[in-house]
Design a protein around this motif. Sequence first.
Motif, PDB file in Angstrom:
ATOM      1  N   LEU A  64      58.233  55.661  24.533  1.00 14.34           N
ATOM      2  CA  LEU A  64      56.449  55.444  23.945  1.00 14.34           C
ATOM      3  C   LEU A  64      57.587  56.709  22.711  1.00 14.34           C
ATOM      4  O   LEU A  64      57.800  57.461  23.078  1.00 14.34           O
ATOM      5  CB  LEU A  64      55.479  56.020  24.763  1.00 14.34           C
ATOM      6  CG  LEU A  64      55.135  55.112  25.853  1.00 14.34           C
ATOM      7  CD1 LEU A  64      54.356  55.759  27.006  1.00 14.34           C
ATOM      8  CD2 LEU A  64      54.622  54.202  25.043  1.00 14.34           C
ATOM      9  N   TYR A  65      56.742  56.668  21.858  1.00 13.36           N
ATOM     10  CA  TYR A  65      56.661  58.027  21.287  1.00 13.36           C
ATOM     11  C   TYR A  65      55.024  58.546  19.945  1.00 13.36           C
ATOM     12  O   TYR A  65      54.637  57.412  20.620  1.00 13.36           O
ATOM     13  CB  TYR A  65      57.134  57.847  20.007  1.00 13.36           C
ATOM     14  CG  TYR A  65      57.082  56.898  18.973  1.00 13.36           C
ATOM     15  CD1 TYR A  65      56.411  57.459  17.813  1.00 13.36           C
ATOM     16  CD2 TYR A  65      57.481  55.182  18.931  1.00 13.36           C
ATOM     17  CE1 TYR A  65      56.392  55.765  16.415  1.00 13.36           C
ATOM     18  CE2 TYR A  65      57.753  54.564  17.663  1.00 13.36           C
ATOM     19  CZ  TYR A  65      56.707  55.191  16.982  1.00 13.36           C
ATOM     20  OH  TYR A  65      56.105  53.982  15.697  1.00 13.36           O
ATOM     21  N   ARG A  66      55.217  59.057  20.890  1.00 15.34           N
ATOM     22  CA  ARG A  66      53.969  60.354  19.932  1.00 15.34           C
ATOM     23  C   ARG A  66      53.280  60.195  18.357  1.00 15.34           C
ATOM     24  O   ARG A  66      54.103  60.903  17.609  1.00 15.34           O
ATOM     25  CB  ARG A  66      53.988  61.066  20.256  1.00 15.34           C
ATOM     26  CG  ARG A  66      52.237  61.652  20.139  1.00 15.34           C
ATOM     27  CD  ARG A  66      51.813  63.758  20.831  1.00 15.34           C
ATOM     28  NE  ARG A  66      52.817  64.457  20.098  1.00 15.34           N
ATOM     29  CZ  ARG A  66      52.523  65.723  20.559  1.00 15.34           C
ATOM     30  NH1 ARG A  66      51.726  65.449  21.424  1.00 15.34           N
ATOM     31  NH2 ARG A  66      54.204  66.419  20.421  1.00 15.34           N
ATOM     32  N   ASP A  67      53.116  59.665  17.270  1.00 13.77           N
ATOM     33  CA  ASP A  67      52.937  59.738  16.218  1.00 13.77           C
ATOM     34  C   ASP A  67      51.636  60.894  15.519  1.00 13.77           C
ATOM     35  O   ASP A  67      50.943  60.928  16.292  1.00 13.77           O
ATOM     36  CB  ASP A  67      51.528  57.928  15.798  1.00 13.77           C
ATOM     37  CG  ASP A  67      51.576  57.993  14.338  1.00 13.77           C
ATOM     38  OD1 ASP A  67      50.858  58.945  13.616  1.00 13.77           O
ATOM     39  OD2 ASP A  67      52.229  57.074  13.639  1.00 13.77           O
ATOM     40  N   VAL A 120      52.961  55.122  21.119  1.00 15.67           N
ATOM     41  CA  VAL A 120      53.275  54.068  20.437  1.00 15.67           C
ATOM     42  C   VAL A 120      54.236  53.347  20.889  1.00 15.67           C
ATOM     43  O   VAL A 120      55.601  54.523  21.461  1.00 15.67           O
ATOM     44  CB  VAL A 120      53.784  53.589  18.740  1.00 15.67           C
ATOM     45  CG1 VAL A 120      54.463  52.723  17.976  1.00 15.67           C
ATOM     46  CG2 VAL A 120      52.968  55.046  18.089  1.00 15.67           C
ATOM     47  N   ALA A 121      54.256  52.140  22.003  1.00 18.11           N
ATOM     48  CA  ALA A 121      55.477  51.731  22.694  1.00 18.11           C
ATOM     49  C   ALA A 121      56.490  50.713  21.470  1.00 18.11           C
ATOM     50  O   ALA A 121      56.338  50.055  20.998  1.00 18.11           O
ATOM     51  CB  ALA A 121      54.734  50.911  23.970  1.00 18.11           C
ATOM     52  N   GLY A 136      48.734  64.172  26.564  1.00 13.50           N
ATOM     53  CA  GLY A 136      48.496  63.196  27.648  1.00 13.50           C
ATOM     54  C   GLY A 136      48.040  61.420  27.915  1.00 13.50           C
ATOM     55  O   GLY A 136      48.430  60.468  28.383  1.00 13.50           O
ATOM     56  N   GLY A 137      48.588  61.091  26.377  1.00 11.10           N
ATOM     57  CA  GLY A 137      48.347  59.641  25.767  1.00 11.10           C
ATOM     58  C   GLY A 137      49.874  59.477  26.735  1.00 11.10           C
ATOM     59  O   GLY A 137      48.955  57.714  26.509  1.00 11.10           O
ATOM     60  N   SER A 138      50.762  59.639  26.202  1.00 12.73           N
ATOM     61  CA  SER A 138      51.853  58.893  26.338  1.00 12.73           C
ATOM     62  C   SER A 138      52.207  58.327  27.235  1.00 12.73           C
ATOM     63  O   SER A 138      52.059  57.360  28.459  1.00 12.73           O
ATOM     64  CB  SER A 138      53.058  59.450  26.068  1.00 12.73           C
ATOM     65  OG  SER A 138      53.451  59.579  24.812  1.00 12.73           O
ATOM     66  N   ALA A 139      52.199  59.387  28.654  1.00 16.23           N
ATOM     67  CA  ALA A 139      51.969  59.390  30.509  1.00 16.23           C
ATOM     68  C   ALA A 139      50.696  58.743  30.958  1.00 16.23           C
ATOM     69  O   ALA A 139      50.946  57.987  31.071  1.00 16.23           O
ATOM     70  CB  ALA A 139      51.579  61.282  30.537  1.00 16.23           C
TER      71      ALA A 139
END
Length: 207
Positions: free
Chosen positions: A100-103, A110-111, A135-138
């Motif tokens: 996953l990375y954070r836009d 984003v997966a 916390g979005g990715s987790a």
Amino acid sequence: MVTVVAHPLLQHKLSLMRDIHTGVKEFRELASEVSLLLAYEAMRDLELTPQRLTTPLVEADFPMLSGKKLALVAILRAGLIMTDAIVDLVPAAKVGHIGLYRDPQSLKPVAYYNKLPADIAERRVFLTDPMLATGGSASAAIQSLKDAGAQSIKLMSILAAPEGIAVIERDHPEVEIVVAAVDSHLNEHGYIVPGLGDAGDRIYGTK
């Protein structure tokens, strides 16, 4: 539930990680050592059962691990440093990866990769991500684990922000979070303050 591991050794090593003058090699070593100390606490409730063994002197019952087998799952890329360290502690654990990375604009996850043990539903899962920021990715990674059948999940992070903790508690209230520290807040770019910078960049020497 959030568990903050306040052991003096861990806190000392975390302070060294925060220091801008700490180089890549030392930062990696510290991240590995902190991960081991976090795992020690996160795995405090693993089940034990007596097993008959023979010492050089006598035969007797001694405690051995039992219950569900373990899985270590890293959120790529920074979570790798944690799983690589912890697998030395529990070499029988299977290892999975969630990419996953954070836009940078939306700050949403984003997966791009997902590879988990086929028997993930039968294992206690320890999810690793050094920084629990927005916390979005987790949260997305935990949902991926649940979708794959995982039922016992703990999240291990070196640092957390209150905002990230709130997201996990809202989306996955049954998941315990084990951290070395909870910092003040997120800045306008979604970075933990006072924090330690971008963990992935400091581990791998990138910017």
